[in-house]
Scaffold this motif. Sequence first.
Motif, PDB file in Angstrom:
ATOM      1  N   ASP A   1      -5.527   6.342   5.976  1.00  0.00           N
ATOM      2  CA  ASP A   1      -6.437   5.556   5.142  1.00  0.00           C
ATOM      3  C   ASP A   1      -5.900   5.442   3.718  1.00  0.00           C
ATOM      4  O   ASP A   1      -5.979   4.372   3.092  1.00  0.00           O
ATOM      5  N   LEU A   2      -5.349   6.530   3.196  1.00  0.00           N
ATOM      6  CA  LEU A   2      -4.821   6.518   1.824  1.00  0.00           C
ATOM      7  C   LEU A   2      -3.635   5.577   1.691  1.00  0.00           C
ATOM      8  O   LEU A   2      -3.563   4.785   0.747  1.00  0.00           O
ATOM      9  N   ILE A   3      -2.711   5.640   2.642  1.00  0.00           N
ATOM     10  CA  ILE A   3      -1.514   4.805   2.534  1.00  0.00           C
ATOM     11  C   ILE A   3      -1.865   3.325   2.690  1.00  0.00           C
ATOM     12  O   ILE A   3      -1.265   2.458   2.056  1.00  0.00           O
ATOM     13  N   TYR A   4      -2.879   3.028   3.497  1.00  0.00           N
ATOM     14  CA  TYR A   4      -3.362   1.643   3.594  1.00  0.00           C
ATOM     15  C   TYR A   4      -4.011   1.214   2.280  1.00  0.00           C
ATOM     16  O   TYR A   4      -3.722   0.132   1.754  1.00  0.00           O
ATOM     17  N   THR A   5      -4.869   2.060   1.741  1.00  0.00           N
ATOM     18  CA  THR A   5      -5.628   1.701   0.542  1.00  0.00           C
ATOM     19  C   THR A   5      -4.713   1.481  -0.654  1.00  0.00           C
ATOM     20  O   THR A   5      -4.896   0.531  -1.422  1.00  0.00           O
ATOM     21  N   VAL A   6      -3.717   2.340  -0.828  1.00  0.00           N
ATOM     22  CA  VAL A   6      -2.829   2.238  -1.986  1.00  0.00           C
ATOM     23  C   VAL A   6      -1.725   1.205  -1.761  1.00  0.00           C
ATOM     24  O   VAL A   6      -1.538   0.277  -2.549  1.00  0.00           O
ATOM     25  N   ASN A   7      -0.963   1.365  -0.687  1.00  0.00           N
ATOM     26  CA  ASN A   7       0.243   0.566  -0.504  1.00  0.00           C
ATOM     27  C   ASN A   7      -0.033  -0.881  -0.119  1.00  0.00           C
ATOM     28  O   ASN A   7       0.752  -1.774  -0.464  1.00  0.00           O
ATOM     29  N   PHE A   8      -1.126  -1.122   0.601  1.00  0.00           N
ATOM     30  CA  PHE A   8      -1.411  -2.501   1.003  1.00  0.00           C
ATOM     31  C   PHE A   8      -2.600  -3.097   0.255  1.00  0.00           C
ATOM     32  O   PHE A   8      -2.466  -4.082  -0.464  1.00  0.00           O
ATOM     33  N   LYS A   9      -3.761  -2.476   0.382  1.00  0.00           N
ATOM     34  CA  LYS A   9      -4.953  -3.038  -0.248  1.00  0.00           C
ATOM     35  C   LYS A   9      -4.810  -3.089  -1.768  1.00  0.00           C
ATOM     36  O   LYS A   9      -5.213  -4.068  -2.411  1.00  0.00           O
ATOM     37  N   GLY A  10      -4.233  -2.045  -2.357  1.00  0.00           N
ATOM     38  CA  GLY A  10      -4.041  -2.026  -3.806  1.00  0.00           C
ATOM     39  C   GLY A  10      -3.129  -3.147  -4.273  1.00  0.00           C
ATOM     40  O   GLY A  10      -3.388  -3.791  -5.302  1.00  0.00           O
ATOM     41  N   THR A  11      -2.058  -3.401  -3.517  1.00  0.00           N
ATOM     42  CA  THR A  11      -1.154  -4.499  -3.882  1.00  0.00           C
ATOM     43  C   THR A  11      -1.814  -5.846  -3.651  1.00  0.00           C
ATOM     44  O   THR A  11      -1.633  -6.788  -4.428  1.00  0.00           O
ATOM     45  N   TRP A  12      -2.598  -5.961  -2.581  1.00  0.00           N
ATOM     46  CA  TRP A  12      -3.370  -7.195  -2.334  1.00  0.00           C
ATOM     47  C   TRP A  12      -4.254  -7.502  -3.546  1.00  0.00           C
ATOM     48  O   TRP A  12      -4.250  -8.635  -4.056  1.00  0.00           O
ATOM     49  N   ALA A  13      -5.001  -6.505  -4.010  1.00  0.00           N
ATOM     50  CA  ALA A  13      -5.884  -6.701  -5.160  1.00  0.00           C
ATOM     51  C   ALA A  13      -5.086  -7.050  -6.411  1.00  0.00           C
ATOM     52  O   ALA A  13      -5.508  -7.892  -7.220  1.00  0.00           O
ATOM     53  N   ALA A  14      -3.929  -6.401  -6.580  1.00  0.00           N
ATOM     54  CA  ALA A  14      -3.102  -6.676  -7.746  1.00  0.00           C
ATOM     55  C   ALA A  14      -2.589  -8.110  -7.750  1.00  0.00           C
ATOM     56  O   ALA A  14      -2.658  -8.810  -8.763  1.00  0.00           O
ATOM     57  N   VAL A  15      -2.069  -8.559  -6.605  1.00  0.00           N
ATOM     58  CA  VAL A  15      -1.556  -9.937  -6.526  1.00  0.00           C
ATOM     59  C   VAL A  15      -2.661 -10.942  -6.817  1.00  0.00           C
ATOM     60  O   VAL A  15      -2.467 -11.904  -7.574  1.00  0.00           O
ATOM     61  N   ALA A  16      -3.847 -10.728  -6.249  1.00  0.00           N
ATOM     62  CA  ALA A  16      -4.957 -11.646  -6.481  1.00  0.00           C
ATOM     63  C   ALA A  16      -5.313 -11.710  -7.963  1.00  0.00           C
ATOM     64  O   ALA A  16      -5.498 -12.802  -8.534  1.00  0.00           O
ATOM     65  N   ALA A  17      -5.394 -10.558  -8.624  1.00  0.00           N
ATOM     66  CA  ALA A  17      -5.729 -10.527 -10.050  1.00  0.00           C
ATOM     67  C   ALA A  17      -4.608 -11.121 -10.895  1.00  0.00           C
ATOM     68  O   ALA A  17      -4.868 -11.821 -11.898  1.00  0.00           O
ATOM     69  N   GLN A  18      -3.376 -10.869 -10.497  1.00  0.00           N
ATOM     70  CA  GLN A  18      -2.233 -11.390 -11.266  1.00  0.00           C
ATOM     71  C   GLN A  18      -2.138 -12.910 -11.173  1.00  0.00           C
ATOM     72  O   GLN A  18      -1.874 -13.583 -12.184  1.00  0.00           O
ATOM     73  N   VAL A  19      -2.351 -13.449  -9.985  1.00  0.00           N
ATOM     74  CA  VAL A  19      -2.336 -14.908  -9.841  1.00  0.00           C
ATOM     75  C   VAL A  19      -3.408 -15.538 -10.720  1.00  0.00           C
ATOM     76  O   VAL A  19      -3.163 -16.543 -11.417  1.00  0.00           O
ATOM     77  N   ALA A  20      -4.604 -14.956 -10.717  1.00  0.00           N
ATOM     78  CA  ALA A  20      -5.688 -15.494 -11.540  1.00  0.00           C
ATOM     79  C   ALA A  20      -5.332 -15.446 -13.017  1.00  0.00           C
ATOM     80  O   ALA A  20      -5.596 -16.401 -13.771  1.00  0.00           O
ATOM     81  N   ALA A  21      -4.708 -14.348 -13.466  1.00  0.00           N
ATOM     82  CA  ALA A  21      -4.346 -14.214 -14.877  1.00  0.00           C
ATOM     83  C   ALA A  21      -3.216 -15.154 -15.264  1.00  0.00           C
ATOM     84  O   ALA A  21      -3.233 -15.754 -16.347  1.00  0.00           O
ATOM     85  N   ILE A  22      -2.228 -15.297 -14.390  1.00  0.00           N
ATOM     86  CA  ILE A  22      -1.135 -16.237 -14.662  1.00  0.00           C
ATOM     87  C   ILE A  22      -1.682 -17.655 -14.740  1.00  0.00           C
ATOM     88  O   ILE A  22      -1.354 -18.423 -15.661  1.00  0.00           O
ATOM     89  N   ARG A  23      -2.529 -18.011 -13.798  1.00  0.00           N
ATOM     90  CA  ARG A  23      -3.120 -19.340 -13.744  1.00  0.00           C
ATOM     91  C   ARG A  23      -3.901 -19.641 -15.039  1.00  0.00           C
ATOM     92  O   ARG A  23      -3.845 -20.748 -15.570  1.00  0.00           O
ATOM     93  N   ALA A  24      -4.618 -18.653 -15.536  1.00  0.00           N
ATOM     94  CA  ALA A  24      -5.478 -18.857 -16.696  1.00  0.00           C
ATOM     95  C   ALA A  24      -4.735 -18.813 -18.028  1.00  0.00           C
ATOM     96  O   ALA A  24      -5.261 -19.284 -19.043  1.00  0.00           O
ATOM     97  N   THR A  25      -3.526 -18.251 -18.034  1.00  0.00           N
ATOM     98  CA  THR A  25      -2.817 -18.089 -19.308  1.00  0.00           C
ATOM     99  C   THR A  25      -1.456 -18.796 -19.310  1.00  0.00           C
ATOM    100  O   THR A  25      -1.305 -19.845 -19.923  1.00  0.00           O
TER     101      THR A  25
END
Length: 278
Positions: A134-158
């Motif tokens: 569960d930890l390796i899924y949450t950090v290595n995959f889900k955490g990166t998924w959340a990061a990419v989503a937030a980064q795309v939104a920030a790049i798009r807005a700025t």
Amino acid sequence: MDTAQDTRTPTDTSTGTAPDTSADARGLLAGRTVFVTGASRGIGAAAARLFAAEGARVMLTARTGERLKAVTEEIRAAGGTADHTVCDLADTDAVRAAVERTVDVYGRLDAAFNNGAVALPPGPLDQAAEADLDLIYTVNFKGTWAAVAAQVAAIRATAGTGAIVNCSSVGGWRANPTLPGYGAMKRALNSLTESAAVTYGPEGVRVNAVAPGTTLTDMVNTWEEVAPGITDLLNAQTPLRRAAAPEEIAQAAAWLLSDRASYVTGAVLPVDGGMQAA
């Protein structure tokens, strides 16, 4: 066949004008704001140092505040621009907040290197605890998924356009009986990288990954303690017959984030000393 050298200046086929090389003269990432996860040590710290040396304003993130602070101060002492914020990739709210802080501090986001990850001790899948999986899924995959989503939104807005590089692994390309959970999450990350590249390419956001081979990091040192001799075994399977320094992986990430890789997206670039070719 005409072998005379063509001395004409190449043109940008999208505009018909000569490409702007001034940024390269100032630094590969000059003028960019870059977000880096797992930046307190290993590949992430090496990347943060390199990106700053190449002219970027860098936001370092990781779980360990003291180590983050030390790397940040080191970059500043060398003349670079850096700040840091504590962020646990297992906490998606914290991931989004860290990206937002980058925009608050620097006013924009141009690029990101999603390097942070955790690993489990080597061993067959039937011996892995469910909580560890569960930890390796949450950090290595889900955490990166959340990061990419937030980064795309920030790049798009700025910045409007930009580039993202995820840190995968050669351990995710083939069967990985030694690190099955780690390999599975890295293979999933490759798919996420390709999907994001196709989704956001029309907006001018490139998404790629680097896939390191054996690299001299704390993670590999831990594996060596649990399974003595594993580094030598991996080096014997590598055509260059050695492990990489973290800085060598960082160089590949810097290239993918830069305009020199302007027509590269959806790629998972092996930086493995030839291991996958062997």
